[in-house]
Design an enzyme around this catalytic site. Structure first.
Site, PDB file in Angstrom:
ATOM      1  N   HIS A  81       0.825  -1.225   0.000  1.00 51.15           N
ATOM      2  CA  HIS A  81       0.000   0.000   0.000  1.00 51.15           C
ATOM      3  C   HIS A  81       0.850   1.261   0.000  1.00 51.15           C
ATOM      4  CE1 HIS A  81       0.062   1.122   4.352  1.00 51.15           C
ATOM      5  NE2 HIS A  81       0.040  -0.171   4.595  1.00 51.15           N
ATOM      6  N   GLU A 134      -4.965   2.181   2.588  1.00 53.75           N
ATOM      7  CA  GLU A 134      -5.065   1.034   3.502  1.00 53.75           C
ATOM      8  C   GLU A 134      -5.247   1.519   4.938  1.00 53.75           C
ATOM      9  OE1 GLU A 134      -3.939  -2.011   6.348  1.00 53.75           O
ATOM     10  OE2 GLU A 134      -2.933  -0.114   6.062  1.00 53.75           O
ATOM     11  N   GLU A 135      -4.527   2.585   5.290  1.00 49.42           N
ATOM     12  CA  GLU A 135      -4.423   2.960   6.704  1.00 49.42           C
ATOM     13  C   GLU A 135      -5.716   3.476   7.318  1.00 49.42           C
ATOM     14  OE1 GLU A 135      -2.193   2.098   8.500  1.00 49.42           O
ATOM     15  OE2 GLU A 135      -0.294   2.000   7.436  1.00 49.42           O
ATOM     16  N   ASP A 165       2.947  -6.293   3.707  1.00 49.18           N
ATOM     17  CA  ASP A 165       2.583  -5.142   4.558  1.00 49.18           C
ATOM     18  C   ASP A 165       2.894  -5.406   6.027  1.00 49.18           C
ATOM     19  OD1 ASP A 165       1.573  -2.761   5.488  1.00 49.18           O
ATOM     20  OD2 ASP A 165      -0.514  -3.400   5.414  1.00 49.18           O
ATOM     21  N   HIS A 225       3.687   3.125  12.726  1.00 51.25           N
ATOM     22  CA  HIS A 225       2.803   4.291  12.915  1.00 51.25           C
ATOM     23  C   HIS A 225       3.411   5.375  13.813  1.00 51.25           C
ATOM     24  CE1 HIS A 225      -1.103   1.866  11.780  1.00 51.25           C
ATOM     25  NE2 HIS A 225      -0.127   1.738  10.896  1.00 51.25           N
TER      26      HIS A 225
HETATM   27 ZN   LIG Z   1       0.523  -1.043   6.400  1.00 49.96          ZN
END
Ligand SMILES: [Zn+2]
Length: 497
Positions: free
Chosen positions: A315, A361-362, A389, A460
């Protein structure tokens, strides 16, 4: 647990082979069934040929070429360093779409940008401070390090000041009277299981903790909480907050939501255990109207079955705090490497190899969902889908989602990958968030099994940057993608589905 026992993991796929061998005798293709049922019938080939000798030789070539190439590393370096964070709806996300499309065109692929409407959330100011707490020196505050959760609403313009209540988990929250929670900032101090992650079960540890990121704000709001703070969902303590999407439910008001660092969660919990604590929270994110964005679709056409597609993907969007190197510039880069190597070696896949750089995606999964909607009539021609991922750490092998018999089709591929320590095969429930809608429609899904011991240290956070990628380990992931995608493009039998 899902997948193999620890014992089986130690011995790579040998345990799996035995188990699958038994299953297969009962359920594999008609060729095997016929051979077994009528043993007297002479057969030139007692088992179906899965890979031609030429394909097997080409898989080894691809593996070696991938391990020696720095193409994937240069791609992720460009995405992370030159373009930077790529949150959906941002100028950088758009630039990344154009960049990947350009690189794939430069390889001679057929490139389409498929429109996806994405949420456009923008982070603002984000500060926290304890204004009142036991033992405090006069006229001082304690800074709290935090970051807004994706999708969070804002506090009032001047911030929000309230007393703090701390709970360990949802059960403790439920045990509290409504007046203990009403009007308060609720801190969910639920720990990430670091020992589980240290034993290479990072994904499982994440799965246990991430429900607080998604569900805590609405749980607090249902009892009258005015803001929700969660202990960061991550495995390292460098006073870094971990963002990620939260999910408000319709039955509760939307309240501001942020993640505090592990250290700050402990600090707040310690002070609250001593007496009243008041906190000021300022969050000024904005939810803008949905924006136009794109999945990048790049096809290397198959020579025999061009209508049949093997997807290899990652992604392209990322969170905004870091530069999206491990999540998931790495996944996009190792997907881009597949047609690059196939072209470089002059190979000709029988089926079409389709690189996809997914968008969103997030914080919405709109790319994966839109693709399945737009390609609904063509799902039968989707032969397989691969997504990377889980970072760029050393891969141990391949996760597979689908019929257990799939494993037999992967054994010759695993045999090739054993050379770089990646010969493990594990049956899973999910291989990738963007390809999961295809799995639900019967398309076999695959992903590399990646080292999960350190991924959630940086996931993240502002520390998701290029230096977290070991170029050789990235190349090992590219080797899995290349060998697996090309193998699936050339496998001589249809996969069970
Ligand atoms: Zn990811």
């Amino acid at each position: 647990m899902r997948g193999f026992s620890a014992e089986c993991r130690m011995s790579r796929f040998s345990c799996g082979q035995k188990v699958v061998g038994v299953l297969l005798l009962a359920r594999l293709s008609s060729v095997v069934a016929v051979a077994a049922a009528i043993p007297a019938t002479p057969s030139p080939s007692p088992t179906p040929v899965l890979y031609s000798p030429q394909t097997l030789a080409e898989l080894k070539q691809l593996q070696q070429a991938a391990l020696q190439s720095d193409y994937a590393y240069r791609q992720v370096a460009h995405l992370a360093n030159n373009i930077g964070p790529r949150l959906s709806g941002s100028a950088q996300a758009q630039k990344a779409v154009e960049y990947v499309a350009g690189e794939m065109k430069a390889l001679g692929l057929e490139v389409q940008l498929e429109k996806v409407m994405v949420p456009h959330w923008v982070r603002g100011e984000e500060t926290g401070a304890l204004l009142q707490f036991p033992g405090q020196a006069a006229n001082t505050t304690q800074k709290i390090v935090l970051t807004a959760l994706g999708g969070s609403v804002a506090t009032p313009a001047g911030g929000l000041t309230a007393e703090v209540v701390v709970v360990r988990d949802f059960d403790e929250l439920k045990s509290l009277d409504k007046e203990r929670v009403s009007g308060k900032i609720v801190v969910f101090n639920h720990s990430f299981d670091k020992q589980m992650a240290a034993m290479d079960h990072g994904g499982e540890a994440y799965g246990q903790a991430v429900v607080y990121r998604s569900d805590a704000p609405s749980a607090a709001a249902r009892l009258g909480g005015v803001a929700a703070l969660i202990r960061s969902v991550g495995s390292a303590a460098y006073r870094l907050p971990h963002t990620g999407q939260t999910d408000y439910t319709a039955d509760a008001p939307k309240i501001p939501a942020a993640a505090v660092t592990e250290e700050d969660a402990d600090l707040i919990a310690a002070l609250v255990s001593q007496g009243p604590v008041r906190m000021r929270l300022v969050l000024t994110p904005q939810q803008l109207p949905d924006a136009v964005s794109h999945n990048v679709i790049a096809d290397l056409k198959g020579t025999e079955h061009p209508e049949q597609v093997v997807i290899v993907s990652g992604h392209l969007d990322s969170w905004d705090l870091g530069t999206g190197a491990i999540d998931d510039g790495a996944g996009v880069a190792v997907a881009m490497q597949v047609p690059n190597l196939v072209k470089q070696l002059g190979l000709r896949p029988h089926r079409t190899i389709r690189v996809i750089a997914w968008m969103n995606e997030e914080n919405g999964l709109r790319g994966g969902k839109t693709y399945v909607r737009d390609h609904a009539r063509d799902v039968a021609n989707h032969f397989a889908a691969i997504e990377t991922d889980s970072g760029a750490g050393h891969p141990l092998g391949i996760n597979l989602v689908g019929k257990p018999e799939l494993k037999l089709f992967l054994v010759p591929i695993a045999k090739v990958l054993e050379n770089s320590g990646a010969g493990l095969l594990a049956v899973r429930e999910q291989a990738g968030a963007d390809i999961d809608p295809l799995a639900k429609l019967g398309v076999p899904n695959f992903s590399p099994i990646q080292d999960s011991r350190f991924y959630f240290n940086y996931h993240h956070t502002a520390a998701d940057t290029l230096d977290k990628i070991d170029p050789h380990e990235l190349a090992e992931n590219a080797a899995i993608n290349a060998v697996l995608a090309y193998g699936l493009a050339n496998v001589e039998q249809p996969l069970p589905r």
